[in-house]
Scaffold this motif. Structure first.
Motif, PDB file in Angstrom:
ATOM      1  N   PHE A 271      52.228  50.268  31.069  1.00 25.10           N
ATOM      2  CA  PHE A 271      51.214  51.104  31.688  1.00 25.10           C
ATOM      3  C   PHE A 271      50.167  50.257  32.404  1.00 25.10           C
ATOM      4  CE2 PHE A 271      47.106  53.347  31.279  1.00 25.10           C
ATOM      5  CZ  PHE A 271      47.412  54.517  31.969  1.00 25.10           C
ATOM      6  N   LYS A 272      49.844  50.637  33.635  1.00 25.90           N
ATOM      7  CA  LYS A 272      48.834  49.919  34.420  1.00 25.90           C
ATOM      8  C   LYS A 272      47.452  50.466  34.081  1.00 25.90           C
ATOM      9  CE  LYS A 272      51.867  47.505  36.752  1.00 25.90           C
ATOM     10  NZ  LYS A 272      53.058  47.862  35.947  1.00 25.90           N
ATOM     11  N   LEU A 273      46.590  49.591  33.615  1.00 26.03           N
ATOM     12  CA  LEU A 273      45.254  50.017  33.209  1.00 26.03           C
ATOM     13  C   LEU A 273      44.426  50.419  34.424  1.00 26.03           C
ATOM     14  CD1 LEU A 273      44.351  47.277  30.563  1.00 26.03           C
ATOM     15  CD2 LEU A 273      45.159  49.596  30.137  1.00 26.03           C
ATOM     16  N   PRO A 274      43.758  51.573  34.363  1.00 25.84           N
ATOM     17  CA  PRO A 274      42.880  51.957  35.476  1.00 25.84           C
ATOM     18  C   PRO A 274      41.622  51.100  35.496  1.00 25.84           C
ATOM     19  CG  PRO A 274      42.658  53.517  33.670  1.00 25.84           C
ATOM     20  CD  PRO A 274      43.758  52.558  33.273  1.00 25.84           C
ATOM     21  N   ALA A 275      41.000  51.043  36.648  1.00 18.72           N
ATOM     22  CA  ALA A 275      39.734  50.319  36.754  1.00 18.72           C
ATOM     23  C   ALA A 275      38.681  51.040  35.924  1.00 18.72           C
ATOM     24  CB  ALA A 275      39.299  50.235  38.215  1.00 18.72           C
ATOM     25  N   VAL A 276      37.829  50.280  35.275  1.00 12.83           N
ATOM     26  CA  VAL A 276      36.774  50.857  34.442  1.00 12.83           C
ATOM     27  C   VAL A 276      35.439  50.654  35.136  1.00 12.83           C
ATOM     28  CG1 VAL A 276      35.614  50.797  32.198  1.00 12.83           C
ATOM     29  CG2 VAL A 276      38.077  50.376  32.342  1.00 12.83           C
ATOM     30  N   GLU A 277      34.739  51.769  35.361  1.00 14.60           N
ATOM     31  CA  GLU A 277      33.434  51.695  36.004  1.00 14.60           C
ATOM     32  C   GLU A 277      32.418  51.120  35.022  1.00 14.60           C
ATOM     33  OE1 GLU A 277      30.221  54.652  38.259  1.00 14.60           O
ATOM     34  OE2 GLU A 277      32.094  55.441  37.437  1.00 14.60           O
ATOM     35  N   THR A 278      31.634  50.171  35.469  1.00 14.01           N
ATOM     36  CA  THR A 278      30.658  49.551  34.581  1.00 14.01           C
ATOM     37  C   THR A 278      29.558  50.537  34.200  1.00 14.01           C
ATOM     38  OG1 THR A 278      29.075  47.743  34.328  1.00 14.01           O
ATOM     39  CG2 THR A 278      29.284  48.679  36.522  1.00 14.01           C
ATOM     40  N   ASN A 279      29.072  50.428  32.982  1.00 18.31           N
ATOM     41  CA  ASN A 279      27.914  51.236  32.590  1.00 18.31           C
ATOM     42  C   ASN A 279      26.645  50.387  32.566  1.00 18.31           C
ATOM     43  OD1 ASN A 279      28.180  49.692  30.313  1.00 18.31           O
ATOM     44  ND2 ASN A 279      28.743  51.363  28.939  1.00 18.31           N
ATOM     45  N   TYR A 280      26.758  49.191  33.117  1.00 17.73           N
ATOM     46  CA  TYR A 280      25.592  48.316  33.192  1.00 17.73           C
ATOM     47  C   TYR A 280      24.644  48.810  34.272  1.00 17.73           C
ATOM     48  CZ  TYR A 280      22.622  44.368  34.335  1.00 17.73           C
ATOM     49  OH  TYR A 280      21.527  43.585  34.591  1.00 17.73           O
TER      50      TYR A 280
ATOM     51  N   LYS B 271      47.376  52.787  24.779  1.00 17.65           N
ATOM     52  CA  LYS B 271      48.701  53.167  25.285  1.00 17.65           C
ATOM     53  C   LYS B 271      49.480  51.918  25.697  1.00 17.65           C
ATOM     54  CE  LYS B 271      50.833  55.692  29.164  1.00 17.65           C
ATOM     55  NZ  LYS B 271      51.831  56.459  28.399  1.00 17.65           N
ATOM     56  N   LYS B 272      48.829  51.028  26.411  1.00 12.25           N
ATOM     57  CA  LYS B 272      49.484  49.795  26.848  1.00 12.25           C
ATOM     58  C   LYS B 272      49.807  48.897  25.661  1.00 12.25           C
ATOM     59  CE  LYS B 272      48.917  46.030  30.215  1.00 12.25           C
ATOM     60  NZ  LYS B 272      49.890  46.487  31.228  1.00 12.25           N
ATOM     61  N   THR B 273      48.869  48.803  24.699  1.00 15.75           N
ATOM     62  CA  THR B 273      49.086  47.932  23.541  1.00 15.75           C
ATOM     63  C   THR B 273      50.260  48.412  22.708  1.00 15.75           C
ATOM     64  OG1 THR B 273      46.695  47.584  23.492  1.00 15.75           O
ATOM     65  CG2 THR B 273      47.939  46.766  21.631  1.00 15.75           C
ATOM     66  N   ARG B 274      50.381  49.717  22.533  1.00 20.69           N
ATOM     67  CA  ARG B 274      51.525  50.253  21.782  1.00 20.69           C
ATOM     68  C   ARG B 274      52.838  49.916  22.498  1.00 20.69           C
ATOM     69  NH1 ARG B 274      47.671  54.536  20.482  1.00 20.69           N
ATOM     70  NH2 ARG B 274      47.545  54.729  18.210  1.00 20.69           N
ATOM     71  N   GLU B 275      52.830  50.044  23.816  1.00 18.74           N
ATOM     72  CA  GLU B 275      54.037  49.703  24.570  1.00 18.74           C
ATOM     73  C   GLU B 275      54.376  48.226  24.395  1.00 18.74           C
ATOM     74  OE1 GLU B 275      53.368  50.835  28.622  1.00 18.74           O
ATOM     75  OE2 GLU B 275      53.332  52.973  28.189  1.00 18.74           O
ATOM     76  N   MET B 276      53.367  47.380  24.448  1.00 18.29           N
ATOM     77  CA  MET B 276      53.612  45.941  24.313  1.00 18.29           C
ATOM     78  C   MET B 276      54.069  45.577  22.904  1.00 18.29           C
ATOM     79  SD  MET B 276      50.517  44.399  26.687  1.00 18.29           S
ATOM     80  CE  MET B 276      50.917  42.704  26.305  1.00 18.29           C
ATOM     81  N   THR B 277      53.604  46.318  21.907  1.00 12.59           N
ATOM     82  CA  THR B 277      54.054  46.060  20.540  1.00 12.59           C
ATOM     83  C   THR B 277      55.541  46.378  20.395  1.00 12.59           C
ATOM     84  OG1 THR B 277      51.839  46.664  19.762  1.00 12.59           O
ATOM     85  CG2 THR B 277      53.562  46.520  18.104  1.00 12.59           C
ATOM     86  N   VAL B 278      55.969  47.498  20.961  1.00 16.89           N
ATOM     87  CA  VAL B 278      57.383  47.873  20.906  1.00 16.89           C
ATOM     88  C   VAL B 278      58.242  46.858  21.663  1.00 16.89           C
ATOM     89  CG1 VAL B 278      59.057  49.627  21.614  1.00 16.89           C
ATOM     90  CG2 VAL B 278      56.893  50.323  20.572  1.00 16.89           C
ATOM     91  N   ILE B 279      57.727  46.367  22.782  1.00 13.27           N
ATOM     92  CA  ILE B 279      58.455  45.327  23.525  1.00 13.27           C
ATOM     93  C   ILE B 279      58.668  44.107  22.637  1.00 13.27           C
ATOM     94  CG2 ILE B 279      58.157  43.601  25.365  1.00 13.27           C
ATOM     95  CD1 ILE B 279      56.923  45.877  27.056  1.00 13.27           C
TER      96      ILE B 279
ATOM     97  N   GLY C 220      33.779  54.868  24.997  1.00 14.26           N
ATOM     98  CA  GLY C 220      35.185  54.530  24.901  1.00 14.26           C
ATOM     99  C   GLY C 220      36.185  55.317  25.708  1.00 14.26           C
ATOM    100  N   PRO C 221      35.945  56.624  25.995  1.00 16.00           N
ATOM    101  CA  PRO C 221      37.008  57.437  26.599  1.00 16.00           C
ATOM    102  C   PRO C 221      37.519  56.925  27.932  1.00 16.00           C
ATOM    103  CG  PRO C 221      35.274  58.838  25.718  1.00 16.00           C
ATOM    104  CD  PRO C 221      34.769  57.429  25.635  1.00 16.00           C
ATOM    105  N   GLY C 222      36.686  56.179  28.664  1.00 14.41           N
ATOM    106  CA  GLY C 222      37.102  55.723  29.985  1.00 14.41           C
ATOM    107  C   GLY C 222      38.083  54.578  29.976  1.00 14.41           C
ATOM    108  N   ASN C 223      38.277  53.921  28.811  1.00 17.21           N
ATOM    109  CA  ASN C 223      39.185  52.781  28.823  1.00 17.21           C
ATOM    110  C   ASN C 223      40.083  52.685  27.588  1.00 17.21           C
ATOM    111  OD1 ASN C 223      36.467  52.035  27.736  1.00 17.21           O
ATOM    112  ND2 ASN C 223      37.502  50.150  27.171  1.00 17.21           N
ATOM    113  N   TYR C 224      39.570  52.989  26.377  1.00 14.78           N
ATOM    114  CA  TYR C 224      40.367  52.709  25.182  1.00 14.78           C
ATOM    115  C   TYR C 224      41.654  53.532  25.079  1.00 14.78           C
ATOM    116  CZ  TYR C 224      36.873  49.511  23.454  1.00 14.78           C
ATOM    117  OH  TYR C 224      36.035  48.442  23.316  1.00 14.78           O
ATOM    118  N   PRO C 225      41.662  54.817  25.434  1.00 11.44           N
ATOM    119  CA  PRO C 225      42.949  55.519  25.365  1.00 11.44           C
ATOM    120  C   PRO C 225      44.029  54.841  26.201  1.00 11.44           C
ATOM    121  CG  PRO C 225      41.163  57.084  25.600  1.00 11.44           C
ATOM    122  CD  PRO C 225      40.559  55.716  25.793  1.00 11.44           C
ATOM    123  N   PHE C 226      43.640  54.296  27.346  1.00 10.39           N
ATOM    124  CA  PHE C 226      44.604  53.627  28.222  1.00 10.39           C
ATOM    125  C   PHE C 226      45.007  52.265  27.641  1.00 10.39           C
ATOM    126  CE2 PHE C 226      41.569  56.075  30.868  1.00 10.39           C
ATOM    127  CZ  PHE C 226      42.425  57.126  31.180  1.00 10.39           C
ATOM    128  N   GLU C 227      44.025  51.554  27.093  1.00 13.96           N
ATOM    129  CA  GLU C 227      44.331  50.242  26.521  1.00 13.96           C
ATOM    130  C   GLU C 227      45.261  50.375  25.316  1.00 13.96           C
ATOM    131  OE1 GLU C 227      40.883  47.798  25.868  1.00 13.96           O
ATOM    132  OE2 GLU C 227      39.936  48.511  27.708  1.00 13.96           O
TER     133      GLU C 227
END
Length: 872
Positions: free
Chosen positions: A710-719, A678-686, A669-676
């Protein structure tokens, strides 16, 4: 000028000659001694145990014995030390000349150049001394060229369980002792008591807990870890199985390279900066360095700390901010002046009396946080005082209103009528409303699969008052915040609590227990300053009555249930009056609604949309002073409320939360969820702002505002392609048809595929109706919605063979606004669909094979892992 000169002289006296190249690392030039001519490289990089403080101190000690010591750090781009930056290793060039590595690392993912240098040093056969979390030193995604180093590396990388298991002898297993509660005392392995690494080493006691560890063989265990009852060095050992057998605490081994070289390895699961205040641990580490370099190990090595050493308590986000490497030399003046990363808004309790005691106990129990997780906010506590119950709740501009409770409140997330009513009555107050209700909740029992088992309650001491049947270990785990932490993050000014229904299942025998639970909830809630200023307003709302729909649906007639609900409603009234809380009885009111014969519930127990239409104005009138509703904006406000709740639930109840909050967060999760988030909280306030604009009759461009988030960073695949995972080369339907071997008497024919029907992507279930048509549910949004994308449009499709050639030639889209429809059932009522946490009913009311209505029948199913939903 004179002061600067004195400071320089002091630092020189405290250390061996110091040189800091470009300020990003430390070099202690060795004095004369047995280590002369040997270069030790210390690697500091962990988020919790303050290796950035420990490594300079140990390097200083070893430099005095002749070793040239270099200390490397995790850094910010501005040149300050940041242990949370797992991708950083300063001045990795030092690895090229290292004669030994002393490492205190955790979940690093260095750049290629640093990893290449580390690997070359390893291949040279340099000895390694590894402390504490170095067993899980690396964490690279599955597709990385360095994936084999990761603590959880798969066997097909060549290093199952990674560098930790294969080289050091063990990877991350578990906390064997209770973190921050139970300490560690060393016990010598009798068979190896004469090993030179133990020369002059007495009993070690540290406040970090024992790790689970069974070193890979061959390994020589030197010390085992005895779990102690407390963090006091005199504490006795914990009795029972936890110390039988004791876990390996320190061991040595050799790692054989393919090139014939061998690395001498010493590993210990001790090593926090505060652990190293123990002289015997410092001597153990020093001896290991001598042993690894094939130097004669002193009978009793000199390990006196040079200068003042004041290590920080181990914890996440507790590192000193704004400091450069030179500031970590023991005695450096800037160290004690610097604040820790969590110094601001750390939620430390400032209250007095009863409330303070609870707050401090919670703080002591707080677990370390995984990488990327924002620090929880704990409320300030004050003593509870009974105040006269208000006749109504007061609404102030900018108030934050939070709903707590079980199903009656939880379903309001899907039927936004009550929130809409509140907004319409107070259009100029700019209210922020958040719904924290969940179907399984009681006043003190708040189960969540992503909270650790001790946090399944409203607050730590609540467990004793919860129904014994609920006090079970369902093996939850994760970092989902506690109820108090959420209420603090939401800055709750007003709390409306919907309880009583779940508790009533206990019947008459449980009433007195429920009273105690409810009273404890009230007194705890009214002793917290969730908004940082004052205790919240609190109102209790009773459950609704059961409606008798038994003749139509075969459900219970509600007679027994209503007796119990009446008992619990009266209990709520008594406890609310006793403790000065506003109480709203909707049990009695709803009993009267049912006299008109309309269906206000879906099954007798759960309110339908009609029921919430009836409840919304009545509840608003009783909670708040009546206010006229102006204008004709109800429909638009309701749409805005539902839009806001969609965003809010993607924070608070995100589907597949096991990866977002739970036990699979780390490492996935650390590579994407903290950023997601952050964006979701911003969108909720909007969306809060969109509601306010709608109330004011002003235009609001939601898409334009979302574009600013917030612009989500690219997430490197773990596949990674493997026998287990397969390849990305999918066979088209016609190819698959030729590869499936059917049982005798059967044959395979292709009916429909994506080449003709692109909407068939990600099919999950299929069924035939009584017209011979194939229904298929698809899940393009699996495993859940990515915030910022268009809203999910998972589908329920119908495929028909109109010309009887055995192949589908017609597609009908029955519904295209679903989200994770993992199962469906066609019935005479319509089509029941299990999607995310709800069971919904889709109806085609005009016979055109398209759903015209969508009703939430049941809600509150656990979608912690979306695979676990109702699937058929």
């Amino acid at each position: 000028m004179k002061k600067h000169l004195i400071l320089s002289l002091v630092l020189c006296a405290l250390s061996a000659s110091l040189f800091a190249a470009d300020g990003d690392h430390l070099v202690f030039e060795g004095a004369d001694g047995p280590g002369k001519g040997k270069h030790l490289v210390f690697l500091a990089g962990d988020e919790e145990y303050r290796s950035e403080e420990a490594m300079p101190m140990m390097a200083q000690i070893l430099a005095k014995q002749g070793f040239r010591c270099t200390v490397l750090f995790s850094m910010n781009p501005d040149g300050t030390v940041n242990p949370d930056n797992g991708a950083s290793l300063s001045h990795s060039e030092a690895l090229d000349s290292a004669d030994a590595l002393i490492m205190s690392l955790r979940f690093r993912k260095w750049d290629d150049a640093s990893m290449q240098r580390f690997e070359k040093a390893l291949n040279r056969g340099v000895p390694i001394v590894a402390l504490r979390t170095s067993t899980h030193a690396f964490n690279f995604p599955g597709g990385s060229k360095w994936a084999k180093y990761s603590f959880n590396a798969k066997a097909d990388t060549g290093w199952e369980k990674g560098f930790g298991r294969q080289v050091l002898g063990e990877t991350w297993v578990s906390h064997h002792g209770k973190h921050k509660v139970e300490g560690t005392r060393s016990v010598v392995e009798a068979a190896n008591k004469k090993h030179p690494v133990l020369n002059g080493v007495g009993t070690i006691f540290v406040t970090t807990d024992v790790y689970g560890a069974k070193p890979l063989q061959p390994s020589t265990i030197l010390l085992r870890g005895q779990v102690t009852q407390t963090l006091d060095s005199k504490s006795p050992a914990v009795e029972g199985k936890i110390n039988d057998p004791t876990q390996a605490l320190a061991w040595v081994r050799e790692y054989s390279q393919k090139n014939g070289k061998k690395n001498k390895v010493f590993t210990t699961t001790m090593g926090a900066s505060i652990d190293l205040t123990d002289e015997n641990l410092r001597r153990l580490v020093t001896n290991a360095i001598y042993w690894g370099l094939d130097l004669e190990v002193p009978a009793k090595a000199e390990v006196k700390i040079l200068g003042s050493y004041n290590p920080s308590p181990f914890s996440f986000k507790a590192y000193k901010v704004g400091l450069k490497p030179k500031d970590f030399i023991p005695g450096a003046p800037n160290f004690n002046k610097a604040k820790s990363a969590n110094a601001k808004g750390n939620g430390k309790t400032k209250g007095k009396g009863k409330g303070k005691k609870k707050g401090n106990k919670q703080a002591k129990k707080e677990e370390g946080l995984p990488p990327g997780v924002i620090k929880p906010m704990n409320p300030e506590s004050v003593p509870f005082k009974v105040q006269p119950a208000p006749e109504k709740l007061v609404v102030n501009k900018g108030d934050h209103i939070v709903l707590l409770g079980s199903g009656l409140g939880s379903r309001m997330n899907h039927f936004g009528l009550f929130e809409t009513e509140m907004f319409l009555r107070f259009p100029d107050k700019d209210l922020t409303i958040r719904n924290m209700c969940d179907e399984g909740n009681t006043p003190l029992f708040r189960p969540h699969p992503s909270r650790n088992k001790e946090n399944q309650y409203a607050y730590p001491e609540a467990k004793a008052l919860v129904n014994k049947e609920f006090q079970v270990d369902s093996r939850p785990g994760g970092h989902f915040e506690t109820p108090d932490q959420w209420l603090t993050r939401l800055q709750a000014d007003t709390i409306i609590a919907f309880f009583g229904f779940n508790s009533s299942f206990e019947g008459p025998r449980g009433v007195e227990r429920y009273k105690k639970e409810l009273e404890a909830f009230i007194q705890h809630t009214l002793s917290q300053k969730y908004n940082g200023k004052k205790i919240p307003q609190l109102a209790l709302v009773s459950p609704t009555a059961m409606q008798d729909l038994s003749k139509k649906y075969g459900t219970p007639d509600g007679s027994t249930e209503n007796i119990n609900l009446s008992l619990y409603t009266n209990a709520m009234r008594q406890i609310a009056n006793k403790n000065g809380v506003l109480f709203i009885d909707i049990f009695g009111a709803s009993s009267k609604w049912y006299n008109d014969g309309k269906e206000y519930t879906t099954d007798g127990a759960l309110l339908s949309e009609l029921g919430y239409q009836k409840l919304a104005p009545m509840l608003s009138n009783r909670l708040f002073s009546s206010a006229p509703v102006k204008g004709d904006t109800r429909k638009a406000v309701l749409a805005a409320v539902n839009e806001k709740n969609w965003a809010w639930l993607n924070v608070f109840k995100i589907p597949n939360g096991v990866h977002a909050y739970g036990r699979r967060y780390n490492p996935y999760g650390p590579g994407n969820y903290p950023f997601e988030f952050k964006k979701t909280r911003e969108m909720t306030v909007i969306r809060d702002r969109a509601i306010w604009a709608t109330l004011a009759g002003k235009p609001f461009d939601l898409a334009a505002e979302d574009a600013k988030t917030f612009k989500l960073p690219a997430v490197e695949t773990n596949y990674k392609v493997s026998k287990k995972n397969g390849t990305v080369d999918y066979n088209p339907g016609k190819v698959s048809e030729t590869k499936i071997k059917a049982a005798g008497g059967y044959k395979i024919e292709l009916f429909a595929d994506e080449s003709r029907f692109p909407d068939l992507a990600n099919p999950v279930q299929m069924a035939f109706d009584n017209k011979g048509r194939l229904w298929v549910s698809t899940m393009a949004s699996y495993p859940h919605h990515l915030i910022g994308d268009p809203l999910p449009k998972d589908k329920l499709l119908i495929f028909e063979d109109t010309d009887n050639d055995g192949k589908a030639d017609k597609q009908i889209t029955f519904s295209d606004d679903l989200h994770i429809p993992i199962g469906f059932e066609i019935s005479h009522d319509g089509v029941y669909v299990s999607q995310s946490g709800n069971l919904i009913l889709l109806k085609d009311t005009d016979g055109d094979d398209k759903a015209d209505t969508k009703e939430v029948i049941l809600s509150g199913f656990d979608d912690h892992d979306t695979h676990h939903a109702i699937s058929a």
